[in-house]
Design a protein around this motif. Structure first.
Motif, mmCIF file in Angstrom:
data_model
loop_
_atom_site.group_PDB
_atom_site.id
_atom_site.type_symbol
_atom_site.label_atom_id
_atom_site.label_comp_id
_atom_site.label_asym_id
_atom_site.label_seq_id
_atom_site.Cartn_x
_atom_site.Cartn_y
_atom_site.Cartn_z
ATOM 1 N N GLU A 1 -8.817 -2.038 48.639
ATOM 2 C CA GLU A 1 -8.511 -0.987 49.601
ATOM 3 C C GLU A 1 -7.993 0.214 48.832
ATOM 4 O O GLU A 1 -7.260 0.070 47.849
ATOM 5 C CB GLU A 1 -7.449 -1.477 50.580
ATOM 6 C CG GLU A 1 -7.937 -2.583 51.481
ATOM 7 C CD GLU A 1 -6.863 -3.014 52.466
ATOM 8 O OE1 GLU A 1 -5.908 -2.244 52.704
ATOM 9 O OE2 GLU A 1 -6.994 -4.116 52.992
ATOM 10 N N PRO A 2 -8.390 1.390 49.255
ATOM 11 C CA PRO A 2 -7.914 2.573 48.527
ATOM 12 C C PRO A 2 -6.388 2.643 48.627
ATOM 13 O O PRO A 2 -5.812 2.521 49.716
ATOM 14 C CB PRO A 2 -8.584 3.747 49.233
ATOM 15 C CG PRO A 2 -9.097 3.199 50.524
ATOM 16 C CD PRO A 2 -9.225 1.727 50.370
ATOM 17 N N LYS A 3 -5.796 2.804 47.473
ATOM 18 C CA LYS A 3 -4.336 2.849 47.425
ATOM 19 C C LYS A 3 -3.865 4.262 47.711
ATOM 20 O O LYS A 3 -4.415 5.227 47.206
ATOM 21 C CB LYS A 3 -3.837 2.408 46.062
ATOM 22 C CG LYS A 3 -4.143 0.954 45.765
ATOM 23 C CD LYS A 3 -3.576 0.558 44.429
ATOM 24 C CE LYS A 3 -3.863 -0.903 44.139
ATOM 25 N NZ LYS A 3 -3.353 -1.323 42.854
ATOM 26 N N GLY A 4 -2.874 4.330 48.527
ATOM 27 C CA GLY A 4 -2.273 5.627 48.818
ATOM 28 C C GLY A 4 -1.239 5.949 47.747
ATOM 29 O O GLY A 4 -1.000 5.159 46.827
ATOM 30 N N PRO A 5 -0.641 7.082 47.852
ATOM 31 C CA PRO A 5 0.370 7.436 46.850
ATOM 32 C C PRO A 5 1.595 6.519 46.979
ATOM 33 O O PRO A 5 1.927 6.051 48.066
ATOM 34 C CB PRO A 5 0.728 8.879 47.183
ATOM 35 C CG PRO A 5 0.229 9.107 48.573
ATOM 36 C CD PRO A 5 -0.849 8.111 48.828
ATOM 37 N N THR A 6 2.228 6.268 45.849
ATOM 38 C CA THR A 6 3.435 5.427 45.865
ATOM 39 C C THR A 6 4.599 6.216 46.452
ATOM 40 O O THR A 6 4.523 7.436 46.643
ATOM 41 C CB THR A 6 3.793 4.982 44.431
ATOM 42 O OG1 THR A 6 4.099 6.144 43.665
ATOM 43 C CG2 THR A 6 2.663 4.197 43.803
#
Length: 145
Positions: free
Chosen positions: A125-130
């Protein structure tokens, strides 16, 4: 010497070796199917036909009006014959061999499709910003004001 080396490289390629194995196995498979048709299917079909009709003895005498009971008897007499029964037999052989090969290739394709699906990992899954990146972005936006 280059020609021999080139031929050796060609002959030892995987595709040529695979094809050779396929031809050998295909020949053996053809014998098995021919035996199945000649020894199992055709006698059963002959039994079901009215009068016990035997395909291998179906022929037309092209030379004279003499009646021969079997194709072998006509050939021994030197008569020219049109042996269409043998053609029917060979056609049945071909259809059965083609159907068996179709089933084998279909199952191999199904197995290799399943194998490919198992080997391919599910896309991440595309990771969002931390959290740190979001906080740094908010900080930078607040500094600009």
């Amino acid at each position: 010497m280059g020609f021999i080396k080139e031929f050796k490289e060609f002959a030892m390629r995987g595709n040529v070796m695979d094809m050779a194995v396929g031809v050998i196995i295909g020949g053996a498979f053809g014998k098995i199917i021919t035996s199945m048709v000649n020894d199992i299917l055709m006698p059963a079909i002959t039994k079901l036909m009215p009068g016990g009709l035997d395909f291998t003895n179906m022929f037309v005498n092209l030379s004279d009006d003499t009646e021969y009971t079997t194709l072998e008897a006509a050939k021994e007499a030197g008569v020219s014959v049109l042996a269409y029964g043998q053609f029917i037999q060979n056609t049945v052989d071909f259809i059965i061999i083609a159907f068996c090969i179709f089933l084998i290739i279909k199952s191999i394709n199904k197995l290799s499709k399943q194998k490919k699906e198992e080997e391919i990992p599910a896309p991440e899954e595309p990771k969002g910003p931390t959290q740190e990146e979001l906080l740094a972005e908010i900080r930078d936006l607040l500094k600009q004001k």
